[in-house]
Design a protein around this motif. Structure first.
Motif, PDB file in Angstrom:
ATOM      1  N   PRO A  88       0.529  -3.310 -17.775  1.00 14.78           N
ATOM      2  CA  PRO A  88      -0.551  -2.461 -17.293  1.00 14.78           C
ATOM      3  C   PRO A  88      -1.789  -3.321 -17.104  1.00 14.78           C
ATOM      4  O   PRO A  88      -1.972  -4.316 -17.812  1.00 14.78           O
ATOM      5  CB  PRO A  88      -0.743  -1.461 -18.438  1.00 14.78           C
ATOM      6  CG  PRO A  88       0.479  -1.563 -19.282  1.00 14.78           C
ATOM      7  CD  PRO A  88       1.002  -2.939 -19.118  1.00 14.78           C
ATOM      8  N   VAL A  89      -2.681  -2.938 -16.211  1.00 16.29           N
ATOM      9  CA  VAL A  89      -3.848  -3.759 -15.943  1.00 16.29           C
ATOM     10  C   VAL A  89      -4.745  -3.844 -17.183  1.00 16.29           C
ATOM     11  O   VAL A  89      -5.403  -4.852 -17.410  1.00 16.29           O
ATOM     12  CB  VAL A  89      -4.621  -3.260 -14.700  1.00 16.29           C
ATOM     13  CG1 VAL A  89      -5.307  -1.932 -14.929  1.00 16.29           C
ATOM     14  CG2 VAL A  89      -5.608  -4.305 -14.225  1.00 16.29           C
ATOM     15  N   LEU A  90      -4.700  -2.833 -18.055  1.00 15.31           N
ATOM     16  CA  LEU A  90      -5.496  -2.866 -19.293  1.00 15.31           C
ATOM     17  C   LEU A  90      -5.082  -4.021 -20.197  1.00 15.31           C
ATOM     18  O   LEU A  90      -5.871  -4.508 -20.979  1.00 15.31           O
ATOM     19  CB  LEU A  90      -5.359  -1.545 -20.064  1.00 15.31           C
ATOM     20  CG  LEU A  90      -6.387  -0.467 -19.708  1.00 15.31           C
ATOM     21  CD1 LEU A  90      -6.080   0.163 -18.375  1.00 15.31           C
ATOM     22  CD2 LEU A  90      -6.453   0.600 -20.783  1.00 15.31           C
ATOM     23  N   ILE A  91      -3.822  -4.419 -20.103  1.00 11.49           N
ATOM     24  CA  ILE A  91      -3.334  -5.542 -20.903  1.00 11.49           C
ATOM     25  C   ILE A  91      -3.525  -6.846 -20.120  1.00 11.49           C
ATOM     26  O   ILE A  91      -3.895  -7.867 -20.675  1.00 11.49           O
ATOM     27  CB  ILE A  91      -1.825  -5.383 -21.218  1.00 11.49           C
ATOM     28  CG1 ILE A  91      -1.508  -3.988 -21.745  1.00 11.49           C
ATOM     29  CG2 ILE A  91      -1.317  -6.496 -22.102  1.00 11.49           C
ATOM     30  CD1 ILE A  91      -1.752  -3.747 -23.203  1.00 11.49           C
ATOM     31  N   TYR A  92      -3.316  -6.788 -18.821  1.00 15.46           N
ATOM     32  CA  TYR A  92      -3.397  -7.979 -17.960  1.00 15.46           C
ATOM     33  C   TYR A  92      -4.823  -8.502 -17.890  1.00 15.46           C
ATOM     34  O   TYR A  92      -5.069  -9.694 -17.959  1.00 15.46           O
ATOM     35  CB  TYR A  92      -2.864  -7.604 -16.575  1.00 15.46           C
ATOM     36  CG  TYR A  92      -2.965  -8.672 -15.532  1.00 15.46           C
ATOM     37  CD1 TYR A  92      -3.740  -8.481 -14.387  1.00 15.46           C
ATOM     38  CD2 TYR A  92      -2.287  -9.880 -15.671  1.00 15.46           C
ATOM     39  CE1 TYR A  92      -3.840  -9.453 -13.419  1.00 15.46           C
ATOM     40  CE2 TYR A  92      -2.371 -10.869 -14.704  1.00 15.46           C
ATOM     41  CZ  TYR A  92      -3.153 -10.644 -13.582  1.00 15.46           C
ATOM     42  OH  TYR A  92      -3.239 -11.615 -12.620  1.00 15.46           O
ATOM     43  N   ASP A  93      -5.792  -7.589 -17.764  1.00 17.09           N
ATOM     44  CA  ASP A  93      -7.208  -7.986 -17.663  1.00 17.09           C
ATOM     45  C   ASP A  93      -8.088  -6.799 -18.050  1.00 17.09           C
ATOM     46  O   ASP A  93      -8.518  -6.024 -17.206  1.00 17.09           O
ATOM     47  CB  ASP A  93      -7.520  -8.446 -16.232  1.00 17.09           C
ATOM     48  CG  ASP A  93      -8.962  -8.957 -16.103  1.00 17.09           C
ATOM     49  OD1 ASP A  93      -9.250  -9.672 -15.135  1.00 17.09           O
ATOM     50  OD2 ASP A  93      -9.796  -8.620 -16.967  1.00 17.09           O
ATOM     51  N   MET A  94      -8.339  -6.716 -19.338  1.00 15.38           N
ATOM     52  CA  MET A  94      -9.050  -5.589 -19.912  1.00 15.38           C
ATOM     53  C   MET A  94     -10.437  -5.374 -19.317  1.00 15.38           C
ATOM     54  O   MET A  94     -10.910  -4.247 -19.223  1.00 15.38           O
ATOM     55  CB  MET A  94      -9.188  -5.862 -21.421  1.00 15.38           C
ATOM     56  CG  MET A  94      -9.982  -4.851 -22.182  1.00 15.38           C
ATOM     57  SD  MET A  94      -8.945  -3.397 -22.349  1.00 15.38           S
ATOM     58  CE  MET A  94      -9.358  -2.892 -23.986  1.00 15.38           C
ATOM     59  N   ARG A  95     -11.101  -6.480 -18.946  1.00 17.83           N
ATOM     60  CA  ARG A  95     -12.509  -6.351 -18.556  1.00 17.83           C
ATOM     61  C   ARG A  95     -12.721  -6.056 -17.079  1.00 17.83           C
ATOM     62  O   ARG A  95     -13.827  -5.792 -16.657  1.00 17.83           O
ATOM     63  CB  ARG A  95     -13.238  -7.671 -18.926  1.00 17.83           C
ATOM     64  CG  ARG A  95     -14.050  -7.584 -20.215  1.00 17.83           C
ATOM     65  CD  ARG A  95     -14.513  -8.949 -20.686  1.00 17.83           C
ATOM     66  NE  ARG A  95     -13.699  -9.447 -21.806  1.00 17.83           N
ATOM     67  CZ  ARG A  95     -13.614  -8.805 -22.970  1.00 17.83           C
ATOM     68  NH1 ARG A  95     -14.290  -7.682 -23.156  1.00 17.83           N
ATOM     69  NH2 ARG A  95     -12.856  -9.262 -23.931  1.00 17.83           N
ATOM     70  N   CYS A  96     -11.654  -6.057 -16.249  1.00 17.95           N
ATOM     71  CA  CYS A  96     -11.852  -5.892 -14.795  1.00 17.95           C
ATOM     72  C   CYS A  96     -12.262  -4.442 -14.484  1.00 17.95           C
ATOM     73  O   CYS A  96     -12.008  -3.527 -15.285  1.00 17.95           O
ATOM     74  CB  CYS A  96     -10.582  -6.278 -14.045  1.00 17.95           C
ATOM     75  SG  CYS A  96      -9.245  -5.071 -14.155  1.00 17.95           S
ATOM     76  N   PRO A  97     -12.870  -4.222 -13.327  1.00 23.11           N
ATOM     77  CA  PRO A  97     -13.339  -2.866 -12.984  1.00 23.11           C
ATOM     78  C   PRO A  97     -12.222  -1.816 -13.015  1.00 23.11           C
ATOM     79  O   PRO A  97     -12.455  -0.666 -13.389  1.00 23.11           O
ATOM     80  CB  PRO A  97     -13.888  -3.034 -11.566  1.00 23.11           C
ATOM     81  CG  PRO A  97     -14.188  -4.483 -11.400  1.00 23.11           C
ATOM     82  CD  PRO A  97     -13.221  -5.216 -12.280  1.00 23.11           C
ATOM     83  N   GLY A  98     -11.001  -2.209 -12.630  1.00 19.32           N
ATOM     84  CA  GLY A  98      -9.881  -1.271 -12.645  1.00 19.32           C
ATOM     85  C   GLY A  98      -9.572  -0.776 -14.036  1.00 19.32           C
ATOM     86  O   GLY A  98      -9.432   0.432 -14.284  1.00 19.32           O
ATOM     87  N   SER A  99      -9.501  -1.708 -14.993  1.00 21.34           N
ATOM     88  CA  SER A  99      -9.209  -1.325 -16.384  1.00 21.34           C
ATOM     89  C   SER A  99     -10.313  -0.430 -16.935  1.00 21.34           C
ATOM     90  O   SER A  99     -10.050   0.588 -17.580  1.00 21.34           O
ATOM     91  CB  SER A  99      -9.085  -2.568 -17.258  1.00 21.34           C
ATOM     92  OG  SER A  99      -7.959  -3.307 -16.896  1.00 21.34           O
ATOM     93  N   GLN A 100     -11.555  -0.845 -16.700  1.00 20.07           N
ATOM     94  CA  GLN A 100     -12.687  -0.064 -17.222  1.00 20.07           C
ATOM     95  C   GLN A 100     -12.646   1.366 -16.675  1.00 20.07           C
ATOM     96  O   GLN A 100     -12.901   2.332 -17.383  1.00 20.07           O
ATOM     97  CB  GLN A 100     -14.015  -0.745 -16.855  1.00 20.07           C
ATOM     98  CG  GLN A 100     -14.216  -2.082 -17.563  1.00 20.07           C
ATOM     99  CD  GLN A 100     -14.183  -1.933 -19.090  1.00 20.07           C
ATOM    100  OE1 GLN A 100     -14.828  -1.041 -19.634  1.00 20.07           O
ATOM    101  NE2 GLN A 100     -13.405  -2.763 -19.762  1.00 20.07           N
ATOM    102  N   ALA A 101     -12.274   1.503 -15.403  1.00 20.94           N
ATOM    103  CA  ALA A 101     -12.206   2.839 -14.796  1.00 20.94           C
ATOM    104  C   ALA A 101     -11.136   3.689 -15.453  1.00 20.94           C
ATOM    105  O   ALA A 101     -11.345   4.868 -15.738  1.00 20.94           O
ATOM    106  CB  ALA A 101     -11.945   2.710 -13.296  1.00 20.94           C
ATOM    107  N   TYR A 102      -9.977   3.090 -15.739  1.00 24.53           N
ATOM    108  CA  TYR A 102      -8.909   3.877 -16.377  1.00 24.53           C
ATOM    109  C   TYR A 102      -9.262   4.234 -17.819  1.00 24.53           C
ATOM    110  O   TYR A 102      -8.861   5.288 -18.321  1.00 24.53           O
ATOM    111  CB  TYR A 102      -7.553   3.169 -16.264  1.00 24.53           C
ATOM    112  CG  TYR A 102      -6.901   3.418 -14.927  1.00 24.53           C
ATOM    113  CD1 TYR A 102      -6.761   2.420 -13.976  1.00 24.53           C
ATOM    114  CD2 TYR A 102      -6.465   4.708 -14.591  1.00 24.53           C
ATOM    115  CE1 TYR A 102      -6.195   2.679 -12.739  1.00 24.53           C
ATOM    116  CE2 TYR A 102      -5.905   4.973 -13.351  1.00 24.53           C
ATOM    117  CZ  TYR A 102      -5.780   3.963 -12.425  1.00 24.53           C
ATOM    118  OH  TYR A 102      -5.228   4.227 -11.194  1.00 24.53           O
ATOM    119  N   ILE A 103     -10.033   3.380 -18.490  1.00 28.32           N
ATOM    120  CA  ILE A 103     -10.500   3.710 -19.846  1.00 28.32           C
ATOM    121  C   ILE A 103     -11.446   4.904 -19.767  1.00 28.32           C
ATOM    122  O   ILE A 103     -11.350   5.847 -20.557  1.00 28.32           O
ATOM    123  CB  ILE A 103     -11.156   2.478 -20.485  1.00 28.32           C
ATOM    124  CG1 ILE A 103     -10.081   1.417 -20.774  1.00 28.32           C
ATOM    125  CG2 ILE A 103     -11.906   2.849 -21.774  1.00 28.32           C
ATOM    126  CD1 ILE A 103     -10.630   0.053 -21.133  1.00 28.32           C
TER     127      ILE A 103
END
Ligand SMILES: Nc1ncnc2c1ncn2[C@@H]1O[C@H](COP(=O)(O)OP(=O)(O)OP(=O)(O)O)[C@@H](O)[C@H]1O
Ligand SMILES: Nc1ncnc2c1ncn2[C@@H]1O[C@H](COP(=O)(O)OP(=O)(O)OP(=O)(O)O)[C@@H](O)[C@H]1O
Ligand SMILES: [Mg+2]
Ligand SMILES: [Mg+2]
Lengths: 256, 256
Positions: B228-243
């Motif tokens: 998942p992108v949250l694991i691949y790159d926690m800080r990217c805009p995509g991960s932050q949006a899903y959080i």
């Protein structure tokens, strides 16, 4: 007699409709008589050609189920030399209705055989599935064009699609060939596109068209104006790419 | 008892799988026990969680057709608190097999009812169609989440999707609600995204989540690493949006 080409890929959102509408327009622009069959219940190809939902009379559903001839269902578009058989909502029940129908895989093929296909090319826009609608398109076709978005998930489904095409060729339509794979939404700023493109060329070699369709916002704006991007903005990179693709398709057709 | 949410939209490529995988990961990260049911024959959700194709044993096909209990089909992922019932190729024949099956719309609902759903949330990733697989998901669900790509064609199919959800609510599952509409692949450089977002908010008002998922290349790179992108790159805009989306979902859940 018309050459029938299905535009198919079960992966969603890879550019099937965009490729069907814009390749057809580019072929029509060089004088070919072209028909689009909108086999997707969503009806995006019909919309992309400016045919309002409430202006759609008989369509692909009636050709498959009610023995309406293609020439009685085809309507003109604003593009000279380009006609379309539109999709309507009743097509969304077709997958289920086909399961128990007579000759369920051959209905579209038989319908085209009984019609005066007074066209050089018939392009069939398929839904994002390998169900009975796409199966009907493959059985009715001389060749299949596979749009492939330059993304990882899109790569995943390719081998399943190829196996399905081979199965259709063996069981229903020995004349079916893969016309080619067209790389779409290629973004030169990101390595993923290069990686996927390299993978696909390694796997398919010659079958991959030289023409790559770039990601280009004008392409996604055009449908909201009911126009192919070639009409909406002829000079943009998307239009130029589809014009190149059309000439590449015609070169391959000559060599056949 | 688990809350079951379908992630559905018949338009292809709008971010159903990406939303399922990453929202589930964000919910698991805050301690919720989450199960993903991969109901798409393409099996992208299973791949996006790093489960290789040749490592997939019993899956959603067996839960629907062979009365395998969910707890016997669910496998762990590399994400703590997150399990998945994988999809396999035999699922691609399921649409046809379901047409003449007993209780064809209720099979998934019955399977979930007979399983010990020891989860807080079950997210069902649906294929790009309104066929019998998606219907099974809607009948089995408490709510539906609709990812919507900020593109014109994606807007077109929305009313058909909403009508289908209302029909399922009336005929099969009175408890079904629309949890919300999540705008995906929003590109702030292009007006089309703004136009579509404004249209959708005008039409759906409160039902549209405040969180908008931006187009972000890291999101499309993550699946090639099986993460998942949250694991691949926690800080990217995509991960932050899903959080943010996960916290918005939980807030709505509290208010229920
Ligand atoms: N080259 C491109 N550049 C930018 N946007 C594109 C391009 N090609 C297609 N699009 C956009 O991407 C989205 C998906 O394309 P399209 O609808 O043609 O795919 P599809 O495979 O037909 O989808 P479906 O599986 O739902 O039938 C559309 O909103 C379209 O406008
Ligand atoms: N926010 C985002 N930014 C960039 N790329 C994205 C984003 N969300 C999804 N994608 C990419 O867009 C493509 C389509 O997304 P996805 O496969 O999740 O859609 P889907 O609705 O599940 O498709 P299908 O209809 O085939 O099931 C994928 O390649 C994915 O990696
Ligand atoms: Mg389409
Ligand atoms: Mg998906």
């Amino acid at each position: 007699r018309a050459r029938v080409i299905s535009v198919a890929n079960q992966k969603g959102g890879v550019g099937k409709t965009t490729t069907t509408v814009n390749l057809a327009t580019a072929l029509a622009a060089v004088g070919k008589r072209v028909l689009i069959m909108d086999l997707d219940p969503q009806g995006n190809a019909s919309t992309g050609l400016g045919i309002e939902r409430n202006n759609r009379g008989v369509g692909t559903y009636d050709v498959i189920f009610a023995e309406v001839k293609v020439e009685d269902a085809a309507v003109e578009t604003t593009v000279p030399n380009l006609w379309v058989v539109t999709s309507s909502q009743d097509l969304s029940g077709a997958e289920i209705e086909l399961v128990n129908a007579e000759q369920r895989e051959y209905r579209l093929r038989m319908a085209l055989a009984h019609s005066a296909l007074n066209y050089d090319y018939v392009l069939i826009d398929c839904p994002p599935a390998l169900g009975l609608l796409t199966l009907n398109a493959l059985v009715a076709s001389d060749a299949v064009m596979v749009p492939l978005q330059c993304e990882f998930y899109a790569l995943e489904g390719l081998s399943h699609l190829i196996r399905t095409i081979e199965r259709v060729k063996r069981a229903f339509n020995p004349g079916l060939d893969i016309h080619g794979v067209v790389l779409t939404m290629f973004d030169k700023r990101n390595n993923l596109s290069d990686m996927v493109a390299a993978d696909v060329r390694g796997f398919f070699g010659e079958k991959v068209y030289d023409t790559v369709i770039p990601r280009n916002v004008k392409v996604s704006e055009a449908p909201s104006h009911g126009k192919p991007v070639l009409i909406y903005d002829m000079r943009c990179p998307g239009s130029q790419a589809y014009i190149h693709l059309a000439s590449e398709v015609l070169k391959r057709e000559k060599k056949r």
